[in-house]
Design a protein around this motif. Structure first.
Motif, PDB file in Angstrom:
ATOM      1  N   PRO A 191      59.041 -36.542  73.282  1.00 55.69           N
ATOM      2  CA  PRO A 191      58.406 -36.965  72.035  1.00 55.69           C
ATOM      3  C   PRO A 191      59.309 -37.893  71.212  1.00 55.69           C
ATOM      4  O   PRO A 191      60.490 -37.610  71.026  1.00 55.69           O
ATOM      5  CB  PRO A 191      58.155 -35.650  71.294  1.00 55.69           C
ATOM      6  CG  PRO A 191      58.252 -34.592  72.339  1.00 55.69           C
ATOM      7  CD  PRO A 191      59.228 -35.090  73.340  1.00 55.69           C
ATOM      8  N   HIS A 192      58.726 -38.997  70.749  1.00 52.36           N
ATOM      9  CA  HIS A 192      59.420 -39.967  69.891  1.00 52.36           C
ATOM     10  C   HIS A 192      58.595 -40.186  68.635  1.00 52.36           C
ATOM     11  O   HIS A 192      57.387 -39.920  68.597  1.00 52.36           O
ATOM     12  CB  HIS A 192      59.572 -41.315  70.602  1.00 52.36           C
ATOM     13  CG  HIS A 192      60.544 -41.317  71.738  1.00 52.36           C
ATOM     14  ND1 HIS A 192      61.663 -42.106  71.761  1.00 52.36           N
ATOM     15  CD2 HIS A 192      60.552 -40.634  72.916  1.00 52.36           C
ATOM     16  CE1 HIS A 192      62.325 -41.924  72.886  1.00 52.36           C
ATOM     17  NE2 HIS A 192      61.669 -41.036  73.610  1.00 52.36           N
ATOM     18  N   LEU A 193      59.235 -40.721  67.606  1.00 56.73           N
ATOM     19  CA  LEU A 193      58.549 -41.221  66.425  1.00 56.73           C
ATOM     20  C   LEU A 193      58.572 -42.741  66.467  1.00 56.73           C
ATOM     21  O   LEU A 193      59.627 -43.345  66.689  1.00 56.73           O
ATOM     22  CB  LEU A 193      59.226 -40.727  65.144  1.00 56.73           C
ATOM     23  CG  LEU A 193      59.320 -39.211  64.947  1.00 56.73           C
ATOM     24  CD1 LEU A 193      59.985 -38.901  63.605  1.00 56.73           C
ATOM     25  CD2 LEU A 193      57.960 -38.550  65.035  1.00 56.73           C
ATOM     26  N   PHE A 218      61.660 -43.691  54.470  1.00 60.21           N
ATOM     27  CA  PHE A 218      62.410 -42.773  55.319  1.00 60.21           C
ATOM     28  C   PHE A 218      61.541 -41.597  55.753  1.00 60.21           C
ATOM     29  O   PHE A 218      60.453 -41.351  55.213  1.00 60.21           O
ATOM     30  CB  PHE A 218      63.682 -42.283  54.621  1.00 60.21           C
ATOM     31  CG  PHE A 218      63.448 -41.396  53.416  1.00 60.21           C
ATOM     32  CD1 PHE A 218      63.443 -40.014  53.542  1.00 60.21           C
ATOM     33  CD2 PHE A 218      63.246 -41.951  52.151  1.00 60.21           C
ATOM     34  CE1 PHE A 218      63.233 -39.192  52.442  1.00 60.21           C
ATOM     35  CE2 PHE A 218      63.040 -41.140  51.049  1.00 60.21           C
ATOM     36  CZ  PHE A 218      63.032 -39.759  51.189  1.00 60.21           C
ATOM     37  N   ILE A 219      62.058 -40.873  56.730  1.00 58.06           N
ATOM     38  CA  ILE A 219      61.403 -39.703  57.309  1.00 58.06           C
ATOM     39  C   ILE A 219      62.386 -38.542  57.254  1.00 58.06           C
ATOM     40  O   ILE A 219      63.591 -38.730  57.421  1.00 58.06           O
ATOM     41  CB  ILE A 219      61.012 -39.976  58.780  1.00 58.06           C
ATOM     42  CG1 ILE A 219      59.999 -41.118  58.877  1.00 58.06           C
ATOM     43  CG2 ILE A 219      60.480 -38.725  59.459  1.00 58.06           C
ATOM     44  CD1 ILE A 219      59.875 -41.680  60.279  1.00 58.06           C
ATOM     45  N   VAL A 220      61.896 -37.355  57.020  1.00 54.76           N
ATOM     46  CA  VAL A 220      62.687 -36.144  57.221  1.00 54.76           C
ATOM     47  C   VAL A 220      61.981 -35.324  58.296  1.00 54.76           C
ATOM     48  O   VAL A 220      60.774 -35.056  58.195  1.00 54.76           O
ATOM     49  CB  VAL A 220      62.847 -35.323  55.936  1.00 54.76           C
ATOM     50  CG1 VAL A 220      63.575 -34.008  56.232  1.00 54.76           C
ATOM     51  CG2 VAL A 220      63.601 -36.119  54.878  1.00 54.76           C
ATOM     52  N   ALA A 221      62.744 -34.960  59.322  1.00 54.20           N
ATOM     53  CA  ALA A 221      62.166 -34.262  60.464  1.00 54.20           C
ATOM     54  C   ALA A 221      62.992 -33.039  60.817  1.00 54.20           C
ATOM     55  O   ALA A 221      64.217 -33.018  60.638  1.00 54.20           O
ATOM     56  CB  ALA A 221      62.088 -35.194  61.673  1.00 54.20           C
ATOM     57  N   ALA A 222      62.299 -32.011  61.318  1.00 63.93           N
ATOM     58  CA  ALA A 222      63.008 -30.922  61.982  1.00 63.93           C
ATOM     59  C   ALA A 222      63.469 -31.455  63.336  1.00 63.93           C
ATOM     60  O   ALA A 222      62.721 -32.142  64.038  1.00 63.93           O
ATOM     61  CB  ALA A 222      62.085 -29.720  62.159  1.00 63.93           C
ATOM     62  N   ILE A 225      65.745 -40.009  58.685  1.00 58.26           N
ATOM     63  CA  ILE A 225      65.662 -41.215  59.506  1.00 58.26           C
ATOM     64  C   ILE A 225      65.257 -42.374  58.616  1.00 58.26           C
ATOM     65  O   ILE A 225      64.192 -42.341  57.977  1.00 58.26           O
ATOM     66  CB  ILE A 225      64.641 -41.038  60.637  1.00 58.26           C
ATOM     67  CG1 ILE A 225      65.013 -39.824  61.511  1.00 58.26           C
ATOM     68  CG2 ILE A 225      64.546 -42.301  61.493  1.00 58.26           C
ATOM     69  CD1 ILE A 225      63.910 -39.406  62.461  1.00 58.26           C
ATOM     70  N   ASP A 226      66.097 -43.388  58.539  1.00 65.32           N
ATOM     71  CA  ASP A 226      65.783 -44.592  57.769  1.00 65.32           C
ATOM     72  C   ASP A 226      64.833 -45.455  58.595  1.00 65.32           C
ATOM     73  O   ASP A 226      65.139 -45.825  59.733  1.00 65.32           O
ATOM     74  CB  ASP A 226      67.059 -45.365  57.453  1.00 65.32           C
ATOM     75  CG  ASP A 226      66.781 -46.573  56.581  1.00 65.32           C
ATOM     76  OD1 ASP A 226      66.579 -46.384  55.373  1.00 65.32           O
ATOM     77  OD2 ASP A 226      66.746 -47.687  57.153  1.00 65.32           O
ATOM     78  N   VAL A 227      63.671 -45.774  58.050  1.00 61.43           N
ATOM     79  CA  VAL A 227      62.662 -46.492  58.822  1.00 61.43           C
ATOM     80  C   VAL A 227      63.100 -47.919  59.122  1.00 61.43           C
ATOM     81  O   VAL A 227      62.883 -48.434  60.223  1.00 61.43           O
ATOM     82  CB  VAL A 227      61.303 -46.477  58.088  1.00 61.43           C
ATOM     83  CG1 VAL A 227      60.284 -47.350  58.821  1.00 61.43           C
ATOM     84  CG2 VAL A 227      60.778 -45.044  57.970  1.00 61.43           C
ATOM     85  N   ASN A 258      68.549 -45.628  61.445  1.00 56.46           N
ATOM     86  CA  ASN A 258      69.713 -44.754  61.335  1.00 56.46           C
ATOM     87  C   ASN A 258      69.264 -43.313  61.072  1.00 56.46           C
ATOM     88  O   ASN A 258      68.361 -43.064  60.272  1.00 56.46           O
ATOM     89  CB  ASN A 258      70.634 -45.216  60.206  1.00 56.46           C
ATOM     90  CG  ASN A 258      71.330 -46.525  60.548  1.00 56.46           C
ATOM     91  OD1 ASN A 258      71.493 -46.864  61.722  1.00 56.46           O
ATOM     92  ND2 ASN A 258      71.754 -47.256  59.528  1.00 56.46           N
ATOM     93  N   ARG A 259      69.941 -42.383  61.744  1.00 54.40           N
ATOM     94  CA  ARG A 259      69.586 -40.968  61.637  1.00 54.40           C
ATOM     95  C   ARG A 259      70.824 -40.162  61.267  1.00 54.40           C
ATOM     96  O   ARG A 259      71.899 -40.361  61.847  1.00 54.40           O
ATOM     97  CB  ARG A 259      69.022 -40.474  62.965  1.00 54.40           C
ATOM     98  CG  ARG A 259      68.573 -39.032  62.955  1.00 54.40           C
ATOM     99  CD  ARG A 259      67.907 -38.634  64.270  1.00 54.40           C
ATOM    100  NE  ARG A 259      68.847 -38.526  65.380  1.00 54.40           N
ATOM    101  CZ  ARG A 259      68.811 -39.249  66.483  1.00 54.40           C
ATOM    102  NH1 ARG A 259      67.871 -40.175  66.642  1.00 54.40           N
ATOM    103  NH2 ARG A 259      69.695 -39.075  67.455  1.00 54.40           N
ATOM    104  N   GLU A 260      70.643 -39.240  60.313  1.00 51.64           N
ATOM    105  CA  GLU A 260      71.761 -38.376  59.929  1.00 51.64           C
ATOM    106  C   GLU A 260      71.246 -36.967  59.671  1.00 51.64           C
ATOM    107  O   GLU A 260      70.124 -36.770  59.193  1.00 51.64           O
ATOM    108  CB  GLU A 260      72.446 -38.906  58.668  1.00 51.64           C
ATOM    109  CG  GLU A 260      71.547 -38.939  57.442  1.00 51.64           C
ATOM    110  CD  GLU A 260      72.300 -39.317  56.168  1.00 51.64           C
ATOM    111  OE1 GLU A 260      73.500 -38.982  56.090  1.00 51.64           O
ATOM    112  OE2 GLU A 260      71.688 -39.922  55.267  1.00 51.64           O
TER     113      GLU A 260
END
Length: 656
Positions: free
Chosen positions: A180-182, A212-216, A233-235, A239-241
Motif C-alpha cells: 500500500p502507498h499514498l 501534509f498528511i498524518v498517518a499511522a 508526510i509533506d505533500v 519528506n516523512r518524519e
C-alpha cells in the motif's frame, strides 16, 4: 409467526443496506452509499444517493453503474468523488478507478486509473487536494513498469509471493506482492516510496489546507511483531518524519485539527498475558513531541474521534452499556454524552452546518442522521426501516463475583413461552450494541425463538475492570457470566427453559466450544469460525504476535476447549470457511475429527453421528456471498429445529 421481511430469507436479503456516508465541509450536501442485492441474487451492488440535510426531501439517486460505486468523498469545491469499476470496450473487469461527479452537474468522469486499482480516497477540507491509497509492486520503477509486471504475472498465471517479514495474511487476504502507498491523485505522485508493510490497514488524514498528511505507520518489532507510530508526510516534497511513538503502545487513527496545528489519535497499550490493553484518547501539537492523554480518568474505550468543525472539542464514539453513543470531549478533558438513546453511532462527520452520522441498534439497521449541538437527533429520509418480528428488551444478571452482567433479549411475537437461543458475541473485546446484517437475531425470532445477546466479562462498554477480569481467563468469568445471563433469561416468563441452545462465532465460537465441554444444559450448539485448540491456533492465525500478548503457552493450554472434548454430550454444528485466516480452517478440521472420535457423542461403528460440519471452501470468517449466507441460516435453523424443537426440517436442495 411473523410476516415481516425476516420471515423469508429472500425477503431479508432484499432489504437495502446503508454502507457509507459523506458530507461536504459546509454541510449542504450529504451522500449515502446504499447496497442492494442484484437481479441474480449473487452479490450486493452499491449506489450513491443524495440526502436532504434538512430532512425534508426524499433521497435522490446519483449513480447507476453496473458494478456499483463506493467510498464517497467531497472535495473542497463540492465535487463528489467515488470509487467504481466501470467496464469499457477493451476490458470488462478493469481495476477500481477514482471518479468525479461535478458539483455543477453533468456526467461522472474518471480522474485516476492505476494498474492495480485505487483502494481508498481522502480529501482536504479547504483545499483541492486528494490523496488515494493504492497497492504498487515493490520492484516496479514507475506506473508503466507496474502495468507491465502485473500483466506478466497475470499472463503467466503466477501468484507466488516471496515474503521477507510478517504478517503474510490478513483476515481473508494474502498480503503482497503489492504494497500500500499514498499517492497524490492530481499528478499520480508517490508520496510514500518503498513503504513495505507500513501502511497495511493503517489510517491517515489530510490536513485541511492540503499541505501534509498524518498517518499511522507500522514498523517491525521483536519476535515478528509490528507496532504503530505516527508520521507526518509533506505533500510537496514527500519528506516523512516520525512525530509520535510509544514503545508501550500502538498509535492509531490520527485526525488533524481544522486549523492544522494539532493531531488527535487513539493509543492502545501493548497487552501482556497479565494485563489487558487499554485504549485512550490522545492529542499533541504539531511541532511538539509532548503527547497528552485527553480525559485520562474516563473509563471507556474510544472507538473513533472526529474534530468538531470549530476545533474546540472532539466528537468521540465509545461503547457504553450496550450502546455506542457520541460524546463531546473538550480539550480540557471534560466529557459530555451527546446522544441519549439506545443506538450505536459510526461515520461521524463534523461540518459547518451541523454533524452527521450513521446509527443503528438491534432495533434498527444503519440509517443516516443529523446531530445538533443540543443532542437532538434527526433521522434523514434515506432508507425505510423494516418492521421487526418481536420486541427488544434488556435483562440483568449477577455474576459469581457480584458484577452486573447485562444482555439484550429479543422476544418473538408469539406470547407463548419461547425456546431460548444464547448467542455469544465475538471479539472478545466487543459488545452486542449495533445491528449486524450477518449475525441477525430477528431471523431466529421470526422462527419463534427468543435470542439472548449477553455482554460477559471481556466486553467493552463497562469499564477497564470488566475487561481485565476475563483477560487471559477465557474459560473463567466469561463462561460463568454467560451461564448467569442464561439463568436470568430462563427465569423470564416468556422463556421456555426446557428448550435451549447456544451459538457463537469467532470468540463466540470458542465460547460455544467451551460451553459444550462444561455443561449439558443446551440441546444443541452451533459453533462458527471457532477456536478449538489454542496451542495450534496461536502460531497459525494471521496475527500471531498479537495473540502471544494475550496468553502464555501455559494459559493457552489451560483455556483450550479441546482438552474437554470427552465431556461434550451435546450435538454440535461446526461451520467454517476455508479462506478464514483469522481462525484458520485447521481449527474446524481438528474439532470435527475429535468430535467424531473422542467426544461423549462419537460416531458409531457405521459412521453415524449427531454432529454436523458445514464447510464453505470459498468463504472467509463471515460467510458473505448472499446465497451462502442464506444457506447458513437454512442449515442452522434446521439443526436447531431437530434438536431443540423436535422437528424435521428439510435441508436446502442447493447442498446437492
Amino acid at each position: 409467526m411473523s410476516t415481516t421481511a425476516f420471515a423469508e430469507l429472500d425477503d431479508y436479503l432484499n432489504l437495502p443496506r446503508v454502507t457509507g456516508l459523506a458530507a461536504s465541509a459546509d454541510g449542504r450536501r450529504v451522500v449515502m452509499a446504499l447496497a442492494e442485492l442484484n437481479d441474480k441474487k449473487t452479490e450486493f451492488r452499491t449506489a450513491l444517493w443524495e440526502l436532504d440535510p434538512d430532512a425534508a426531501a426524499p433521497p435522490r439517486r446519483l449513480t447507476r453503474g453496473v458494478k456499483g460505486e463506493s467510498a464517497p468523498a467531497f472535495t473542497a469545491a463540492g465535487d463528489l468523488l467515488f470509487l467504481a469499476v466501470r467496464p469499457d470496450g477493451d476490458d470488462d473487469t478493469p481495476p477500481t478507478a477514482l471518479w468525479r461527479l461535478p458539483a455543477a452537474g453533468g456526467e461522472a468522469e474518471q480522474i485516476l486509473a492505476l494498474p492495480g486499482g485505487v483502494d481508498g480516497v481522502r480529501t482536504a477540507r479547504a483545499a483541492e487536494r486528494t490523496v488515494v491509497t493504492a497497492a504498487l509492486l515493490p520492484s516496479s520503477a514507475d506506473l508503466d513498469d507496474e502495468r507491465r509486471l502485473r500483466a506478466l504475472r497475470k499472463d503467466t498465471k503466477i501468484d507466488a509471493i516471496l515474503h521477507t517479514g510478517y504478517p503474510v495474511r490478513y483476515w481473508d487476504a494474502d498480503l503482497g506482492p503489492g504494497q500500500p502507498h499514498l499517492l497524490d491523485a492530481a499528478d499520480r505522485r508517490d508520496l510514500t516510496p518503498d513503504p513495505g508493510n507500513a501502511l497495511r490497514e493503517a489510517s491517515f488524514d489530510v490536513s485541511a489546507d492540503g499541505t501534509f498528511i498524518v498517518a499511522a505507520w507500522r514498523v517491525p518489532g521483536p519476535a515478528a511483531s509490528l507496532r504503530s507510530v505516527l508520521v507526518r508526510i509533506d505533500v510537496a516534497s514527500g519528506n516523512r518524519e516520525v512525530i509520535a511513538e510509544d514503545p508501550g503502545a500502538d498509535l492509531e487513527s490520527p485526525v488533524i485539527s481544522p486549523d492544522c496545528t494539532q493531531v488527535a489519535f487513539l493509543r492502545e497499550s501493548v497487552s501482556t498475558p497479565q494485563q489487558a490493553p487499554r485504549i485512550t484518547l490522545c492529542r499533541m501539537s504539531l511541532g511538539s513531541v509532548e503527547i497528552e492523554t485527553v480525559a485520562p480518568n474516563w473509563d471507556r474505550w474510544p472507538v473513533s474521534a472526529t474534530w468538531s468543525a470549530d476545533g474546540a472539542a472532539l466528537l468521540v464514539v465509545a461503547d457504553d452499556g450496550g450502546r455506542s453513543p457520541v460524546f463531546r470531549v473538550g480539550l480540557d478533558g471534560h466529557v459530555t454524552r451527546l446522544t441519549d438513546d439506545d443506538f450505536a453511532y459510526t461515520n461521524v462527520i463534523a461540518t459547518d452546518a451541523g454533524d452527521f452520522a450513521l446509527r443503528s441498534s438491534y432495533a434498527a439497521p444503519p440509517h443516516p442522521v443529523r446531530l445538533d449541538t443540543d443532542g437532538t437527533v434527526t433521522v434523514l429520509p434515506g432508507v425505510e426501516l423494516p418492521a421487526l418480528p418481536g420486541e427488544l428488551t434488556e435483562i440483568e444478571a449477577t455474576a459469581t463475583d457480584g458484577r452486573t452482567v447485562r444482555s439484550w433479549l429479543v422476544l418473538p411475537v408469539d406470547q407463548e413461552p419461547a425456546p431460548l437461543l444464547l448467542w455469544i458475541h465475538g471479539g472478545p473485546l466487543g459488545s452486542w450494541n449495533a445491528w449486524s446484517w450477518r449475525w441477525n437475531p430477528w431471523l431466529l425470532a421470526a422462527g419463534g425463538y427468543a435470542v439472548l445477546l449477553p455482554d460477559p466479562a471481556l466486553s467493552t462498554g463497562y469499564g477497564q475492570d470488566f475487561i481485565q477480569v476475563g483477560w487471559g481467563a477465557w474459560g473463567g468469568p466469561p463462561f460463568t457470566d454467560l451461564m448467569a445471563a442464561t439463568d436470568a433469561a430462563c427465569a423470564h416468563p416468556r422463556i421456555d427453559a426446557t428448550r435451549t441452545a447456544a451459538m457463537g462465532g469467532s470468540f463466540g465460537g470458542y465460547m460455544a466450544n467451551w460451553v459444550a465441554g462444561h455443561t449439558d444444559r443446551f440441546a444443541a450448539i452451533v459453533t462458527h469460525a471457532s477456536l478449538w485448540a489454542l496451542d495450534q491456533f496461536g502460531a497459525t492465525t494471521d496475527s500471531s504476535y498479537y495473540w502471544m500478548r494475550e496468553m502464555t503457552p501455559e494459559m493457552a493450554v489451560e483455556n483450550s476447549p479441546h482438552r474437554h472434548v470427552h465431556s461434550i454430550a451435546t450435538p454440535m454444528l461446526v461451520i467454517h470457511g476455508d479462506k478464514d485466516y483469522r481462525v484458520p480452517i485447521g481449527e474446524a478440521l481438528r474439532l470435527w475429527f475429535e468430535l467424531l472420535t473422542a467426544s461423549g457423542l462419537p460416531a458409531d461403528d457405521d459412521g453415524n453421528s449427531p454432529h454436523r460440519f458445514l464447510y464453505f471452501p470459498s468463504e472467509n470468517h463471515w460467510v458473505l456471498h448472499p446465497a451462502h449466507a442464506k444457506l447458513w441460516y437454512q442449515v442452522v435453523t434446521a439443526f436447531l429445529a431437530e434438536h431443540v424443537l423436535g422437528e424435521t426440517v428439510a435441508l436446502p436442495e442447493t447442498l446437492g
